[in-house]
Write a protein that holds these residues in place. Structure first.
Motif, PDB file in Angstrom:
ATOM      1  N   ILE A 239       0.840  -1.203   0.000  1.00 42.70           N
ATOM      2  CA  ILE A 239       0.000   0.000   0.000  1.00 42.70           C
ATOM      3  C   ILE A 239       0.870   1.246   0.000  1.00 42.70           C
ATOM      4  CG2 ILE A 239      -1.676   1.331   1.341  1.00 42.70           C
ATOM      5  CD1 ILE A 239      -2.749  -1.347   2.407  1.00 42.70           C
ATOM      6  N   GLN A 240       1.895   1.238   0.835  1.00 40.27           N
ATOM      7  CA  GLN A 240       2.779   2.399   0.949  1.00 40.27           C
ATOM      8  C   GLN A 240       3.553   2.640  -0.345  1.00 40.27           C
ATOM      9  OE1 GLN A 240       5.621   2.162   4.136  1.00 40.27           O
ATOM     10  NE2 GLN A 240       6.254   4.285   3.934  1.00 40.27           N
ATOM     11  N   TYR A 241       4.019   1.567  -0.963  1.00 31.53           N
ATOM     12  CA  TYR A 241       4.773   1.720  -2.208  1.00 31.53           C
ATOM     13  C   TYR A 241       3.899   2.366  -3.286  1.00 31.53           C
ATOM     14  CZ  TYR A 241       7.792   0.774  -6.173  1.00 31.53           C
ATOM     15  OH  TYR A 241       8.592   0.920  -7.286  1.00 31.53           O
ATOM     16  N   LYS A 242       2.664   1.905  -3.394  1.00 33.89           N
ATOM     17  CA  LYS A 242       1.755   2.484  -4.392  1.00 33.89           C
ATOM     18  C   LYS A 242       1.455   3.942  -4.082  1.00 33.89           C
ATOM     19  CE  LYS A 242      -1.407  -0.795  -4.052  1.00 33.89           C
ATOM     20  NZ  LYS A 242      -2.652  -1.549  -4.338  1.00 33.89           N
ATOM     21  N   HIS A 243       1.369   4.264  -2.808  1.00 31.34           N
ATOM     22  CA  HIS A 243       1.123   5.650  -2.403  1.00 31.34           C
ATOM     23  C   HIS A 243       2.298   6.552  -2.777  1.00 31.34           C
ATOM     24  CE1 HIS A 243      -0.366   9.015  -0.018  1.00 31.34           C
ATOM     25  NE2 HIS A 243       0.812   9.077   0.571  1.00 31.34           N
ATOM     26  N   LEU A 244       3.515   6.034  -2.635  1.00 31.73           N
ATOM     27  CA  LEU A 244       4.709   6.817  -2.932  1.00 31.73           C
ATOM     28  C   LEU A 244       5.034   6.871  -4.425  1.00 31.73           C
ATOM     29  CD1 LEU A 244       7.048   5.636  -0.022  1.00 31.73           C
ATOM     30  CD2 LEU A 244       5.837   7.833  -0.212  1.00 31.73           C
ATOM     31  N   HIS A 245       4.425   5.956  -5.190  1.00 34.43           N
ATOM     32  CA  HIS A 245       4.692   5.900  -6.627  1.00 34.43           C
ATOM     33  C   HIS A 245       3.372   5.886  -7.398  1.00 34.43           C
ATOM     34  CE1 HIS A 245       8.221   4.174  -4.609  1.00 34.43           C
ATOM     35  NE2 HIS A 245       8.920   4.656  -5.614  1.00 34.43           N
ATOM     36  N   PRO A 246       2.586   6.937  -7.274  1.00 36.52           N
ATOM     37  CA  PRO A 246       1.278   6.982  -7.961  1.00 36.52           C
ATOM     38  C   PRO A 246       1.449   6.912  -9.477  1.00 36.52           C
ATOM     39  CG  PRO A 246       1.902   9.156  -7.173  1.00 36.52           C
ATOM     40  CD  PRO A 246       2.887   8.194  -6.576  1.00 36.52           C
ATOM     41  N   GLY A 247       0.595   6.151 -10.095  1.00 37.31           N
ATOM     42  CA  GLY A 247       0.642   6.034 -11.548  1.00 37.31           C
ATOM     43  C   GLY A 247       1.610   4.977 -12.056  1.00 37.31           C
ATOM     44  N   GLU A 248       2.415   4.420 -11.184  1.00 37.03           N
ATOM     45  CA  GLU A 248       3.369   3.395 -11.612  1.00 37.03           C
ATOM     46  C   GLU A 248       2.650   2.086 -11.871  1.00 37.03           C
ATOM     47  OE1 GLU A 248       7.126   1.379  -9.453  1.00 37.03           O
ATOM     48  OE2 GLU A 248       7.377   3.499  -9.961  1.00 37.03           O
ATOM     49  N   GLN A 249       3.018   1.417 -12.946  1.00 36.30           N
ATOM     50  CA  GLN A 249       2.448   0.129 -13.275  1.00 36.30           C
ATOM     51  C   GLN A 249       3.455  -0.979 -12.951  1.00 36.30           C
ATOM     52  OE1 GLN A 249       0.994   0.173 -17.297  1.00 36.30           O
ATOM     53  NE2 GLN A 249      -0.496   1.783 -16.884  1.00 36.30           N
ATOM     54  N   TYR A 250       2.971  -2.193 -12.928  1.00 36.92           N
ATOM     55  CA  TYR A 250       3.822  -3.307 -12.501  1.00 36.92           C
ATOM     56  C   TYR A 250       5.068  -3.439 -13.363  1.00 36.92           C
ATOM     57  CZ  TYR A 250       5.160  -7.887 -10.786  1.00 36.92           C
ATOM     58  OH  TYR A 250       5.857  -8.930 -10.225  1.00 36.92           O
ATOM     59  N   ALA A 251       4.937  -3.223 -14.650  1.00 37.04           N
ATOM     60  CA  ALA A 251       6.083  -3.341 -15.556  1.00 37.04           C
ATOM     61  C   ALA A 251       7.193  -2.364 -15.188  1.00 37.04           C
ATOM     62  CB  ALA A 251       5.638  -3.122 -16.993  1.00 37.04           C
ATOM     63  N   ASP A 252       6.832  -1.268 -14.533  1.00 38.37           N
ATOM     64  CA  ASP A 252       7.831  -0.261 -14.143  1.00 38.37           C
ATOM     65  C   ASP A 252       8.710  -0.732 -12.988  1.00 38.37           C
ATOM     66  OD1 ASP A 252       6.819   1.583 -16.033  1.00 38.37           O
ATOM     67  OD2 ASP A 252       5.257   2.208 -14.623  1.00 38.37           O
ATOM     68  N   LEU A 253       8.282  -1.746 -12.268  1.00 43.42           N
ATOM     69  CA  LEU A 253       9.035  -2.195 -11.100  1.00 43.42           C
ATOM     70  C   LEU A 253      10.417  -2.724 -11.465  1.00 43.42           C
ATOM     71  CD1 LEU A 253       6.258  -4.035  -9.037  1.00 43.42           C
ATOM     72  CD2 LEU A 253       7.007  -1.663  -8.861  1.00 43.42           C
ATOM     73  N   ARG A 254      10.559  -3.237 -12.661  1.00 45.03           N
ATOM     74  CA  ARG A 254      11.843  -3.775 -13.096  1.00 45.03           C
ATOM     75  C   ARG A 254      12.896  -2.682 -13.319  1.00 45.03           C
ATOM     76  NH1 ARG A 254      11.616  -9.072 -14.929  1.00 45.03           N
ATOM     77  NH2 ARG A 254       9.512  -9.955 -15.148  1.00 45.03           N
ATOM     78  N   LYS A 255      12.451  -1.441 -13.387  1.00 45.11           N
ATOM     79  CA  LYS A 255      13.343  -0.352 -13.756  1.00 45.11           C
ATOM     80  C   LYS A 255      14.111   0.252 -12.588  1.00 45.11           C
ATOM     81  CE  LYS A 255      10.122   0.888 -17.468  1.00 45.11           C
ATOM     82  NZ  LYS A 255       9.222   1.952 -17.995  1.00 45.11           N
ATOM     83  N   SER A 256      13.819  -0.179 -11.380  1.00 49.46           N
ATOM     84  CA  SER A 256      14.496   0.391 -10.217  1.00 49.46           C
ATOM     85  C   SER A 256      14.810  -0.691  -9.197  1.00 49.46           C
ATOM     86  CB  SER A 256      13.623   1.467  -9.556  1.00 49.46           C
ATOM     87  OG  SER A 256      12.487   0.883  -8.945  1.00 49.46           O
ATOM     88  N   LYS A 257      15.778  -0.395  -8.341  1.00 48.98           N
ATOM     89  CA  LYS A 257      16.150  -1.327  -7.285  1.00 48.98           C
ATOM     90  C   LYS A 257      15.004  -1.519  -6.308  1.00 48.98           C
ATOM     91  CE  LYS A 257      19.579  -2.119  -3.650  1.00 48.98           C
ATOM     92  NZ  LYS A 257      20.799  -1.589  -2.980  1.00 48.98           N
ATOM     93  N   ASP A 258      14.357  -0.400  -5.929  1.00 44.37           N
ATOM     94  CA  ASP A 258      13.225  -0.484  -5.001  1.00 44.37           C
ATOM     95  C   ASP A 258      12.092  -1.306  -5.603  1.00 44.37           C
ATOM     96  OD1 ASP A 258      14.536   1.004  -3.126  1.00 44.37           O
ATOM     97  OD2 ASP A 258      13.492   2.882  -3.574  1.00 44.37           O
ATOM     98  N   GLY A 259      11.869  -1.131  -6.902  1.00 49.45           N
ATOM     99  CA  GLY A 259      10.813  -1.886  -7.571  1.00 49.45           C
ATOM    100  C   GLY A 259      11.106  -3.371  -7.583  1.00 49.45           C
ATOM    101  N   SER A 260      12.355  -3.728  -7.838  1.00 45.98           N
ATOM    102  CA  SER A 260      12.741  -5.138  -7.850  1.00 45.98           C
ATOM    103  C   SER A 260      12.592  -5.761  -6.464  1.00 45.98           C
ATOM    104  CB  SER A 260      14.195  -5.280  -8.319  1.00 45.98           C
ATOM    105  OG  SER A 260      14.328  -4.831  -9.660  1.00 45.98           O
ATOM    106  N   ILE A 261      12.918  -5.003  -5.444  1.00 45.78           N
ATOM    107  CA  ILE A 261      12.792  -5.495  -4.067  1.00 45.78           C
ATOM    108  C   ILE A 261      11.322  -5.717  -3.711  1.00 45.78           C
ATOM    109  CG2 ILE A 261      13.078  -4.865  -1.641  1.00 45.78           C
ATOM    110  CD1 ILE A 261      15.684  -3.455  -2.443  1.00 45.78           C
ATOM    111  N   ILE A 262      10.466  -4.759  -4.094  1.00 47.24           N
ATOM    112  CA  ILE A 262       9.053  -4.866  -3.735  1.00 47.24           C
ATOM    113  C   ILE A 262       8.380  -6.022  -4.460  1.00 47.24           C
ATOM    114  CG2 ILE A 262       7.877  -3.401  -5.448  1.00 47.24           C
ATOM    115  CD1 ILE A 262       7.406  -3.092  -1.664  1.00 47.24           C
ATOM    116  N   ARG A 263       8.830  -6.326  -5.675  1.00 51.22           N
ATOM    117  CA  ARG A 263       8.294  -7.465  -6.421  1.00 51.22           C
ATOM    118  C   ARG A 263       8.561  -8.764  -5.669  1.00 51.22           C
ATOM    119  NH1 ARG A 263      11.236  -8.387 -10.704  1.00 51.22           N
ATOM    120  NH2 ARG A 263       9.753  -9.715 -11.781  1.00 51.22           N
TER     121      ARG A 263
END
Length: 208
Positions: free
Chosen positions: A14-38
């Motif tokens: 919930i917090q990750y989505k709040h901090l990254h509004p508009g981000e889609q799942y495919a975008d998670l691969r583009k950052s270290k934080d996104g890879s960790i949250i996946r």
């Protein structure tokens, strides 16, 4: 397929989505934080699935699984971060791929059976030889899309059925194969075992 009783949506998601509004799942691969949250969401979901693939119920672990979207990202991009659209599936490949890897972008609204829907267990029929078929059109469609009759799955289900039947005691089967362990894990193909348990296949009288 076994009905998944979900844990509540985790605060870290919930917090990750709040901090990254508009981000889609495919975008998670583009950052270290996104890879960790996946990886964190996979670990969390796998707990509620008792260590089993959400579709075929074979045993899976973190490195042999993938985050799966029930409604494909390609067709439903706005739901790609929706907690209720995420499950964990086994990771397979090639012509014998099953479950999420086989499904890809195939999804027919109103026909595809989700392991989160209340009546999902009623949509399939199992056989002692390891085969599975749909109890209705939706179950049959889903079985084909996920390739649930792949040879390896049939062989593994058949072997598990024989193990359960060899006890000749429904009580043992229930406690050993249908109840999660202290760390929340379950034996593979709990959906099939439950199906035959409810139909008396492991009763002493019937087995004898």
């Amino acid at each position: 397929m076994r009905k998944i009783n979900r844990n509540r949506e985790p605060e870290f998601w919930i917090q990750y989505k709040h901090l990254h509004p508009g981000e889609q799942y495919a975008d998670l691969r583009k950052s270290k934080d996104g890879s960790i949250i996946r990886r964190e969401i996979r670990r969390y979901l796998l707990q509620s699935q008792c260590g089993l693939c959400a579709y075929c119920c074979r045993k899976i672990e973190m490195d042999g699984s993938l985050n799966e979207h029930i409604k494909p990202q390609a067709s439903y991009p706005k739901q790609s971060m929706n907690y209720d659209n995420l499950i964990v599936s086994c990771k397979t490949e090639g012509v014998d791929a099953t479950c999420g890897a086989r499904k890809g972008n195939k999804f027919e609204e109103g026909l595809f059976v989700s392991p989160l829907q209340e009546d999902c267990e009623e949509k399939f029929v199992f056989y002692p030889n390891g085969q599975i078929e749909g109890a209705d059109e939706a179950g049959e469609y889903t079985s084909q899309v996920l390739n649930l009759n792949a040879y390896e799955l049939q062989r593994a289900r058949r072997a598990q059925y024989k193990v359960c039947a060899s006890y000749h005691d429904a009580g043992i089967v229930q406690s050993c194969f249908l109840v999660p362990t202290e760390d929340g894990q379950m034996e593979p193909f709990a959906d099939m075992v439950q199906y035959f348990y409810e139909r008396g296949h492991f009763d002493i009288e019937r087995s004898g």
